[in-house]
Design a protein around this motif. Structure first.
Motif, short mmCIF file in Angstrom:
data_model
loop_
_atom_site.label_atom_id
_atom_site.label_comp_id
_atom_site.label_asym_id
_atom_site.label_seq_id
_atom_site.Cartn_x
_atom_site.Cartn_y
_atom_site.Cartn_z
N ILE A 1 17.56 2.74 52.83
CA ILE A 1 18.15 1.56 51.93
C ILE A 1 19.37 2.05 51.48
N GLY A 2 19.54 3.42 51.41
CA GLY A 2 20.99 3.92 50.72
C GLY A 2 21.05 3.88 49.40
N VAL A 3 19.79 4.21 48.77
CA VAL A 3 20.02 4.21 47.41
C VAL A 3 19.99 5.71 46.97
N GLY A 4 20.35 5.80 45.42
CA GLY A 4 20.07 7.26 44.76
C GLY A 4 19.14 7.59 44.35
N GLU A 5 18.95 8.32 43.53
CA GLU A 5 17.66 8.59 42.82
C GLU A 5 17.25 7.77 41.69
N GLU A 6 16.10 7.77 41.24
CA GLU A 6 15.58 7.19 40.05
C GLU A 6 15.20 8.28 38.91
N TYR A 7 14.87 9.44 39.51
CA TYR A 7 14.44 10.24 38.41
C TYR A 7 15.45 11.07 37.93
N ASP A 8 15.16 11.54 36.57
CA ASP A 8 16.12 11.99 35.60
C ASP A 8 16.48 13.84 36.27
N GLY A 9 17.78 14.07 35.82
CA GLY A 9 18.24 15.45 36.19
C GLY A 9 18.96 15.51 37.67
N GLY B 1 23.34 2.16 44.29
CA GLY B 1 22.65 1.43 44.97
C GLY B 1 21.85 0.28 44.34
N VAL B 2 20.90 -0.54 44.98
CA VAL B 2 20.32 -1.78 44.42
C VAL B 2 19.42 -1.18 43.19
N GLY C 1 13.07 -4.50 34.09
CA GLY C 1 13.93 -4.45 33.13
C GLY C 1 15.11 -3.43 33.05
N LEU C 2 15.33 -2.82 32.17
CA LEU C 2 16.32 -1.79 31.92
C LEU C 2 15.84 -0.54 31.45
N TYR C 3 15.64 0.44 32.46
CA TYR C 3 15.02 1.94 31.91
C TYR C 3 16.05 2.86 32.27
N TYR D 1 20.54 3.29 34.67
CA TYR D 1 19.55 2.22 34.54
C TYR D 1 18.83 2.05 35.71
N ARG D 2 17.49 2.10 35.74
CA ARG D 2 16.63 1.68 36.86
C ARG D 2 15.77 0.49 36.56
N PRO D 3 15.12 -0.15 37.39
CA PRO D 3 14.21 -1.35 37.25
C PRO D 3 13.20 -1.21 36.55
N THR D 4 12.46 -0.27 36.86
CA THR D 4 11.04 -0.14 36.35
C THR D 4 10.74 1.56 35.73
N ASN D 5 9.55 1.67 35.13
CA ASN D 5 9.51 2.71 34.47
C ASN D 5 9.18 3.99 35.31
N ASN D 6 7.79 3.99 35.74
CA ASN D 6 7.39 5.04 36.90
C ASN D 6 7.14 4.41 37.95
#
Length: 517
Positions: A205-213, A219-220, A369-371, A382-387
């Motif tokens: 997909i070419g996306v980055g992380e969503e976790y912290d740190g 990416g999308v 939403g915006l997490y 910001y990421r799309p969902t919580n976990n």
């Protein structure tokens, strides 16, 4: 000495300060890397490939119109060939058996290519073993696994038509991997599938992380500000967006420290005391019993229990605590209680997250939403969902909607919706033309749980005039005086809401075959 302790002793001499980096370093989608204008994996080089024995694992169609993922084994000796093919099949099956990649399964193939290594296993302490691709770990950390011989891996990929996304599979039982030009994963029975899903998200997909740190957020699935969000089409409640979900990260660290019973590991952090609940996330390795470790916040045992399925491998624990942290300073403490595992028990990473009340923070898994996500330098994106998404939670089997949409578009981009068109002359002088499509929607062998459909339009001599009677039919009759015809195919799936580049539409013109041609 157990296998983990042996690994840590061998690697302990090499300590690298990697705490400022993300969980796994990755290089971005391989198509972004070019040599003289040619994508890296296709750029020719004067190097003979290693001898490869290639076997199919899961094959859904010809490589000419499928995306091929192939496992290349590293650190498997000739005597371990069967183990390699078993490990590769386990990973491929886990990814596609009802989860993660099952929706796009008809357009991908999995293969396995074996080359014998002299040494068994992968390197540690920054030193590769005598293996085909030279996989190794930098230090004692159970996370990134790197390759020393990218030119050999590229030659292997170029030697077969079944290599769009090469996966280097290391003969190692512990957590670790890498995404990018070559996806890297280990044969960890518990962590291997989770790491592979995550790393393929980076690679495909070419996306980055969503976790912290981490350090790479793009990416999308990533927004730098609430005013520039690439997944607005997926908002659960568009009328209230952009609404930033209220959360805070008062502490985040990657200690990578071996624990001992003589002294606890502890660190203080400060809370504003304005949040309602908090979560403690941490990962450890080398633990085999709940009595091995005590975890406390302000001297209160948080009730950690070991996951017995992982053995001594690394595991990431999430402990939700339904009470507020008081304003002021707090102390997080990890105390090793079992002397027998000194030298192998390791605290890997940790963080504390605080959450607002139900009106301020929506914890429903599929709410989009915006997490906020907090980088290694505490920069907020910001990421799309919580976990929900596996790009954040390594043990989730699911992509969020933004990522699954990106997956569809990335995979279908190089492919043809039209597999082939056949023609058959009729006694009436007409020509029956039939279009064969990628086996999606109503042509899936195994239906999935999402709405999908094909729309088909046929055109005669005039490329702008639709032959209405054949609409949505896979066959049409073409008149005797028509020399060419057209077909337009549109694939629709509820998992894609924005197709800016028209990936899901294909329109072609064909000449009518004359008898004897």
């Amino acid at each position: 000495m157990n296998i983990l302790k042996s690994f840590l002793f061998r690697a302990a001499a090499v300590r690298v300060a990697l705490g400022q980096f993300c969980e796994h370093q990755w290089e971005g989608k391989f198509a972004d890397h070019e040599v003289d204008g040619v994508p890296y994996l296709r750029a020719r080089q004067d190097l003979a490939p290693p001898p490869l024995e290639i076997r199919p694992l899961i094959v859904n169609g010809p490589s000419s119109n499928r995306i091929d993922l192939i496992f290349f084994g590293d650190g498997y000796t000739e005597e371990e060939k069967d183990k390699f093919f078993d490990d590769a099949l386990f990973l491929a099956t886990n990814l596609t058996d009802g989860q993660t990649f099952v929706d796009i399964l008809p357009v991908i193939n999995f293969w396995a290519g074996f080359s014998p290594s002299v040494d068994s296993g992968i390197g540690t302490g920054g030193q590769p073993l005598d293996t085909v691709y030279g996989l190794y770990r930098v230090g004692t950390e159970l996370r990134g696994v790197y390759y020393d011989k990218p030119q050999v891996a590229r030659a292997a990929c170029q030697s077969t038509d079944a290599c769009d996304y090469p996966i280097l599979l290391g003969n190692d039982p512990f957590y670790g991997g890498l995404g990018g030009t070559f996806t890297v994963v280990t044969a960890s029975p518990n962590n291997g599938p989770a790491v592979l899903r995550h790393e393929l998200g980076h690679s495909i997909i070419g996306v980055g992380e969503e976790y912290d740190g981490g350090t790479v957020y793009r990416g999308v699935n990533s927004a730098r500000s609430p005013d520039s969000v690439p997944w607005t089409q997926w908002y659960t409640n568009p009328s209230t967006e952009p609404k930033i979900q209220r959360t805070n990260m008062p502490i985040q660290a990657y200690p990578w420290t071996l624990l001992n019973t003589s002294r606890s590991w502890s660190q203080t952090f400060t809370s504003a005391g304005t949040y309602d609940t908090h979560l403690l996330q941490f990962s450890v390795s080398g633990m085999t019993a709940s009595s091995d470790l005590r975890v406390e916040i302000d001297g209160k045992d948080v009730g950690w229990e070991v996951n017995p399925a992982v053995g001594v491998d690394r595991f990431i624990y999430n402990m939700k605590i339904d009470e507020a942290l008081a304003p002021g300073e707090h102390e997080l403490t990890f105390t090793l209680l079992n002397e027998e595992i000194e030298g192998s028990a390791q605290l890997c990473n940790l963080e504390v997250l605080e959450y607002g009340n139900e009106a301020e923070f929506d914890s429903e898994p599929r709410y989009c939403g915006l997490y906020p996500t907090f980088s290694a330098t505490n920069r907020t994106t910001y990421r799309p969902t919580n976990n929900l998404c596996l790009m954040r939670d390594m043990y989730s089997p699911d992509f969020c909607n933004a990522c699954i949409e990106g997956l569809w578009l990335s995979l279908l981009g190089p492919l043809s919706l039209i597999e082939n068109v056949t023609q058959a002359a009729q006694l009436t002088g007409l020509t029956k033309v039939t279009v064969n499509l990628l086996p999606l929607a109503e042509f899936r062998q195994v239906p999935n749980g999402h709405d999908e459909a094909y729309a088909i339009l046929w055109y005669g001599a005039d490329e702008d005039v639709v032959l209405e009677e054949w609409t949505n039919s896979t066959s049409a009759l073409i008149g005797p005086d028509v020399t060419e015809f057209g077909v337009e195919v549109k694939f629709w799936t509820e998992q894609v809401r924005v197709d800016s580049n028209g990936v899901l539409v294909q329109k072609e013109r064909f000449k009518v075959e004359q008898p004897g041609q």
